[in-house]
Design a protein around this motif. Sequence first.
Motif, PDB file in Angstrom:
ATOM      1  N   ARG A  22       1.463   3.656 -13.176  1.00 44.47           N
ATOM      2  CA  ARG A  22       0.960   3.755 -11.810  1.00 44.47           C
ATOM      3  C   ARG A  22       0.630   2.363 -11.278  1.00 44.47           C
ATOM      4  N   GLU A  26       2.590   0.690  -8.151  1.00 48.15           N
ATOM      5  CA  GLU A  26       1.799   0.301  -6.995  1.00 48.15           C
ATOM      6  C   GLU A  26       1.727  -1.214  -6.828  1.00 48.15           C
ATOM      7  N   THR A  37       2.145   6.329  -4.214  1.00 54.85           N
ATOM      8  CA  THR A  37       1.370   6.494  -5.438  1.00 54.85           C
ATOM      9  C   THR A  37       2.206   7.249  -6.465  1.00 54.85           C
ATOM     10  N   ASP A  39       2.265   9.960  -9.064  1.00 63.70           N
ATOM     11  CA  ASP A  39       1.396  11.108  -9.293  1.00 63.70           C
ATOM     12  C   ASP A  39       1.573  11.704 -10.677  1.00 63.70           C
ATOM     13  N   ASP A  40       2.774  11.540 -11.240  1.00 61.69           N
ATOM     14  CA  ASP A  40       3.034  12.135 -12.545  1.00 61.69           C
ATOM     15  C   ASP A  40       4.163  11.382 -13.221  1.00 61.69           C
ATOM     16  N   SER A  49       4.606   9.889  -4.371  1.00 55.47           N
ATOM     17  CA  SER A  49       4.401  10.411  -3.018  1.00 55.47           C
ATOM     18  C   SER A  49       3.902   9.314  -2.094  1.00 55.47           C
ATOM     19  N   CYS A  77      11.172   6.666  -6.927  1.00 55.18           N
ATOM     20  CA  CYS A  77      10.908   7.763  -7.847  1.00 55.18           C
ATOM     21  C   CYS A  77      12.005   7.846  -8.918  1.00 55.18           C
ATOM     22  N   ARG A 110       2.198  14.684   3.995  1.00 49.46           N
ATOM     23  CA  ARG A 110       2.543  13.791   2.903  1.00 49.46           C
ATOM     24  C   ARG A 110       3.930  14.147   2.366  1.00 49.46           C
ATOM     25  N   ARG A 112       6.367  14.135  -0.903  1.00 47.11           N
ATOM     26  CA  ARG A 112       6.300  14.069  -2.362  1.00 47.11           C
ATOM     27  C   ARG A 112       7.692  14.131  -2.944  1.00 47.11           C
ATOM     28  N   SER A 114      10.151  14.072  -6.452  1.00 41.16           N
ATOM     29  CA  SER A 114      10.178  14.169  -7.904  1.00 41.16           C
ATOM     30  C   SER A 114      11.598  13.885  -8.367  1.00 41.16           C
TER      31      SER A 114
END
Lengths: 157, 171
Positions: A22, A26, A37, A39-40, A49, A77, A110, A112, A114
């Motif tokens: 992360r 970032e 950010t 997220d996973d 996201s 991503c 927002r 997102r 994946s």
Amino acid sequence: MVPRVDEGMTGMDENGKITGARRFIESIPHARALNMTLDDLAEGMAAVSMPYDARLVGDPQTGVIHGGAVSALMDTCCGAAVMSHPGSAAGTATLDLRIDYMRAATPGQRLRASATCHHITRSVAFVRASAHDDNDDLPVATATGAFTVDTEGGGPA
Amino acid sequence: MTPGAPRPEPVQVVKQRRDAALQTLVAGVPYIRFLGITFDRRGDELTAVLPFDDKLIGNPQLPALHGGVTAAFLETAAIIGLSWSLLWEDMEAGRIDPARLDPLLLPRLPKTIDFTLDYLRSGLPRDAYARARVNRSGRRYASVHVEAWQDNRGRLFAQATGHFLVPAREA
């Protein structure tokens, strides 16, 4: 185009890995400019996201985010998914990316993304990704891409 | 001069009209301003220019442009290139008056259906340029190819092909 994900990692445990990744995501200037950010993160999978932002609007009549910003989110991503794959040693760069735009992202929501790195060879990583707003049923966009597998110092594990 | 034949318009008037139309098209899009993209016009030919900025970096170690920035730059060049070619026809045929173009009501921008990018080499921390070629523009769909380079026009760092929904045109 994203460099190595393991830099700055604090530990090998899942939380440490996500924290390090992360911090890494970032720290990418363009990811920061879009307030992305992480997220996973799992082996070969990533979720990134970003918030709705009036600066990213592509259609002033509707307030819909520009496709280019959606591409930037999905590219980031995808890169994260490649680097989290156990078969990927160091950094990665985009070789090709195809994006299908299914519908306009709802203004104010927002976005997102994946991504899954579903196959990796010594040289190439194959990735699929999708981006959603608050409506989980229909993606805003999907992407498929091929990424380089960089083996900086050492070669593949 | 043949009596009755209209005098050609002064070149400055023509240029001003075309530049104003281009300006109206581009200035209304916040994301174009966010990335800092500008457009150079030579006749009907546009070159998109992306001046380098730190916030465009995706790999701080190299450093290199973010792949997503490259994607956004080429897609923007394609959309504006296509939109400009449609606007140009209407403007030159006298169907629209660019002086009265309302930025909010301006011909809707084409919608991207899909966009396929080829990353040929890494984007250097320098200005980038792109030109779009409309290969086919029908009533509903258009196919556009874009080439992008940095220092050498012959050494592309990325290229792309996209399909677009052409906005319905006024009767």
